[in-house]
Scaffold this motif. Structure first.
Motif, mmCIF file in Angstrom:
data_model
loop_
_atom_site.group_PDB
_atom_site.id
_atom_site.type_symbol
_atom_site.label_atom_id
_atom_site.label_comp_id
_atom_site.label_asym_id
_atom_site.label_seq_id
_atom_site.Cartn_x
_atom_site.Cartn_y
_atom_site.Cartn_z
ATOM 1 N N ILE A 191 -40.440 14.027 7.870
ATOM 2 C CA ILE A 191 -40.268 15.391 8.434
ATOM 3 C C ILE A 191 -40.992 16.463 8.199
ATOM 4 O O ILE A 191 -41.838 16.992 8.585
ATOM 5 N N ASP A 192 -40.803 16.904 6.788
ATOM 6 C CA ASP A 192 -41.553 18.009 6.183
ATOM 7 C C ASP A 192 -42.722 17.530 5.404
ATOM 8 O O ASP A 192 -43.839 18.209 5.533
ATOM 9 N N SER A 193 -42.826 16.399 5.194
ATOM 10 C CA SER A 193 -44.254 15.919 4.359
ATOM 11 C C SER A 193 -45.169 15.249 5.268
ATOM 12 O O SER A 193 -44.834 14.665 6.349
ATOM 13 N N LYS A 194 -46.460 15.291 5.019
ATOM 14 C CA LYS A 194 -47.639 14.813 5.878
ATOM 15 C C LYS A 194 -47.599 13.365 5.644
ATOM 16 O O LYS A 194 -47.003 12.703 4.553
ATOM 17 N N PRO A 195 -48.002 12.397 6.546
ATOM 18 C CA PRO A 195 -47.984 10.972 6.304
ATOM 19 C C PRO A 195 -48.996 10.871 5.030
ATOM 20 O O PRO A 195 -50.099 11.273 4.767
ATOM 21 N N ASN A 196 -48.591 9.846 4.287
ATOM 22 C CA ASN A 196 -49.216 9.398 3.091
ATOM 23 C C ASN A 196 -49.901 8.115 3.110
ATOM 24 O O ASN A 196 -49.114 6.934 3.226
ATOM 25 N N GLY A 197 -51.134 7.984 3.342
ATOM 26 C CA GLY A 197 -51.771 6.595 3.478
ATOM 27 C C GLY A 197 -51.570 5.721 2.415
ATOM 28 O O GLY A 197 -51.582 4.404 2.343
ATOM 29 N N GLU A 198 -51.883 6.114 1.219
ATOM 30 C CA GLU A 198 -51.325 5.449 -0.072
ATOM 31 C C GLU A 198 -50.510 4.815 -0.024
ATOM 32 O O GLU A 198 -50.106 3.661 -0.456
ATOM 33 N N GLN A 199 -49.398 5.600 0.035
ATOM 34 C CA GLN A 199 -47.840 5.287 0.012
ATOM 35 C C GLN A 199 -47.674 4.153 1.243
ATOM 36 O O GLN A 199 -47.100 2.854 0.804
ATOM 37 N N ALA A 200 -48.216 4.446 2.297
ATOM 38 C CA ALA A 200 -47.953 3.207 3.448
ATOM 39 C C ALA A 200 -48.828 1.845 3.021
ATOM 40 O O ALA A 200 -48.099 0.998 3.263
ATOM 41 N N THR A 201 -49.752 2.146 2.418
ATOM 42 C CA THR A 201 -50.484 0.774 2.279
ATOM 43 C C THR A 201 -49.818 0.206 1.053
ATOM 44 O O THR A 201 -49.629 -1.205 1.018
ATOM 45 N N LYS A 202 -49.316 0.881 0.160
ATOM 46 C CA LYS A 202 -48.628 0.283 -1.043
ATOM 47 C C LYS A 202 -47.306 -0.458 -0.640
ATOM 48 O O LYS A 202 -47.232 -1.752 -0.808
ATOM 49 N N TYR A 203 -46.497 0.088 0.381
ATOM 50 C CA TYR A 203 -45.560 -0.649 0.923
ATOM 51 C C TYR A 203 -45.755 -1.779 1.784
ATOM 52 O O TYR A 203 -45.212 -2.840 1.710
ATOM 53 N N ALA A 204 -46.888 -1.624 2.547
ATOM 54 C CA ALA A 204 -47.388 -2.845 3.683
ATOM 55 C C ALA A 204 -47.748 -4.062 2.506
ATOM 56 O O ALA A 204 -47.447 -5.332 2.908
ATOM 57 N N ASN A 205 -48.389 -3.970 1.391
ATOM 58 C CA ASN A 205 -48.750 -4.855 0.403
ATOM 59 C C ASN A 205 -47.826 -5.347 -0.175
ATOM 60 O O ASN A 205 -47.815 -6.550 -0.352
ATOM 61 N N TRP A 206 -46.852 -4.633 -0.482
ATOM 62 C CA TRP A 206 -45.904 -5.368 -1.286
ATOM 63 C C TRP A 206 -44.972 -6.408 -0.298
ATOM 64 O O TRP A 206 -44.470 -7.438 -0.466
ATOM 65 N N LEU A 207 -44.792 -5.575 0.935
ATOM 66 C CA LEU A 207 -43.890 -6.506 1.881
ATOM 67 C C LEU A 207 -44.675 -7.808 2.205
ATOM 68 O O LEU A 207 -43.843 -8.964 2.272
ATOM 69 N N TRP A 208 -45.836 -7.637 2.384
ATOM 70 C CA TRP A 208 -46.560 -9.023 2.770
ATOM 71 C C TRP A 208 -46.583 -10.201 1.657
ATOM 72 O O TRP A 208 -46.692 -11.165 1.820
ATOM 73 N N ALA A 209 -46.906 -9.420 0.299
ATOM 74 C CA ALA A 209 -46.922 -10.352 -0.651
ATOM 75 C C ALA A 209 -45.407 -10.852 -1.111
ATOM 76 O O ALA A 209 -45.348 -12.005 -1.464
ATOM 77 N N ALA A 210 -44.489 -9.919 -0.790
ATOM 78 C CA ALA A 210 -43.150 -10.583 -0.933
ATOM 79 C C ALA A 210 -42.657 -11.535 0.089
ATOM 80 O O ALA A 210 -41.742 -12.282 -0.455
ATOM 81 N N HIS A 211 -42.970 -11.376 1.232
ATOM 82 C CA HIS A 211 -42.556 -12.089 2.112
ATOM 83 C C HIS A 211 -43.495 -12.742 3.227
ATOM 84 O O HIS A 211 -43.653 -12.414 4.342
ATOM 85 N N PRO A 212 -44.481 -13.642 2.703
ATOM 86 C CA PRO A 212 -45.486 -14.081 3.472
ATOM 87 C C PRO A 212 -45.081 -14.760 4.718
ATOM 88 O O PRO A 212 -46.049 -14.785 5.620
ATOM 89 N N ASP A 213 -44.192 -15.442 4.493
ATOM 90 C CA ASP A 213 -43.913 -16.557 5.804
ATOM 91 C C ASP A 213 -42.684 -15.831 6.904
ATOM 92 O O ASP A 213 -42.510 -16.365 7.590
ATOM 93 N N ASP A 214 -42.545 -14.459 6.619
ATOM 94 C CA ASP A 214 -41.475 -13.926 7.381
ATOM 95 C C ASP A 214 -42.396 -13.005 8.469
ATOM 96 O O ASP A 214 -43.633 -12.690 8.258
ATOM 97 N N VAL A 215 -41.591 -12.637 9.651
ATOM 98 C CA VAL A 215 -42.319 -11.640 10.362
ATOM 99 C C VAL A 215 -42.013 -10.125 10.134
ATOM 100 O O VAL A 215 -40.674 -9.961 9.723
ATOM 101 N N ASN A 216 -42.883 -9.750 9.531
ATOM 102 C CA ASN A 216 -42.929 -8.241 9.011
ATOM 103 C C ASN A 216 -43.382 -7.192 9.939
ATOM 104 O O ASN A 216 -44.344 -7.272 10.675
ATOM 105 N N LEU A 217 -42.390 -6.297 10.333
ATOM 106 C CA LEU A 217 -42.537 -5.214 11.338
ATOM 107 C C LEU A 217 -42.467 -4.046 10.506
ATOM 108 O O LEU A 217 -41.373 -3.391 9.783
#
Length: 264
Positions: A18-44
């Motif tokens: 809302i108030d803060s700008k998009p954070n690319g580093e944060q977004a990439t970190k979240y995505a990397n963690w999700l794919w590493a933790a749940h490689p066999d799931d459908v991740n959205l």
């Protein structure tokens, strides 16, 4: 399907700004963690921000995210959900309340605007644009409002800060839409790109962006409100920052110029 032949889960991650700008580093970190933790799931991954680039990469630098603003969230997800015949009646009040919240001003800004409000605003502005522009200038000059709908004067809200874009490898940066558009106009004229489109040109039937007419006029006969000029050409710069970048994107698409929004 997982390695054991069983169906995987669906993991949906929302990141809302809302108030803060998009954070690319944060977004990439979240995505990397999700794919590493749940490689066999459908991740959205869904990223909701008041401002959007032309695509996920230009918005947050990661194509794994689906990016949308609050207007799209309202128009394409929440309102259709309310009309769904199978919507749980216990859930419906929460969605209705969230839709109402989006229409409440936050620091002077509405996150979502109804179609009725859009039609009314456009009709009123088309008829009384001179009056509205004068009111805006008066309010800005007295400091009565701090959210800028254009870059006529520096504002104190989220609409301030440096604007930086890359056109076919050339970086252009400045502090306001007017100054940025002035540099863009010089670039497309000196490069000869402006000759690729018939003039006057605009992304809609009601407003021109580029012209070689003197004085520069919109389709309704009104002069450009805040033009920048160069070598006989004029470019309208009376836009809010977000709208200006979308207009610039339309122009670059029409001119077949590569555009990358670096900092908005």
């Amino acid at each position: 399907m997982g390695e054991n032949g069983q169906a995987g889960h669906i993991n949906v991650v929302f990141e809302l700004k809302i108030d803060s700008k998009p954070n690319g580093e944060q977004a990439t970190k979240y995505a990397n963690w999700l794919w590493a933790a749940h490689p066999d799931d459908v991740n959205l991954l869904i990223y909701v921000s008041p401002t959007l680039g032309r695509d996920s990469r230009s918005t947050i630098g990661d194509e794994r995210w689906y990016c949308l603003d609050y207007q799209l969230l309202n128009d394409k997800l929440l309102l259709p959900l309310l009309d769904h015949p199978s919507l749980n009646e216990k859930v419906k009040p929460f969605i209705i309340q969230y839709v109402k919240n989006l229409k409440t001003r936050h620091r002077g800004v509405k996150m979502a605007i109804t179609n009725e409000e859009k039609r009314l605003a456009l009709a009123l502005y088309d008829r009384y644009s001179d009056v509205f522009d004068s009111i805006y200038d008066a309010l800005m000059s007295t400091g009565a409002i701090d959210y800028s709908t254009a870059d006529i004067a520096p504002g104190k809200g989220r609409s301030t800060g440096r604007l930086t874009v890359r056109l076919d490898g050339t970086v252009i940066t400045d502090d306001t839409v007017r100054l940025l558009f002035g540099q863009v106009l010089r670039y497309i004229v000196d490069q000869g790109d402006i000759t690729r489109i018939p003039l006057p040109w605009g992304p809609s039937r009601t407003r021109y962006v580029l012209t070689n007419q003197t004085p520069p006029l919109h389709p309704n006969g009104r002069e450009f409100f805040y033009p920048v000029t160069y070598k006989g050409y004029a470019m309208e710069s009376h836009y809010a920052r977000d709208r200006a970048l979308k207009v610039l994107g339309d122009l670059c698409d029409r001119l077949e110029i590569g555009l990358e929004i670096i900092d908005a």
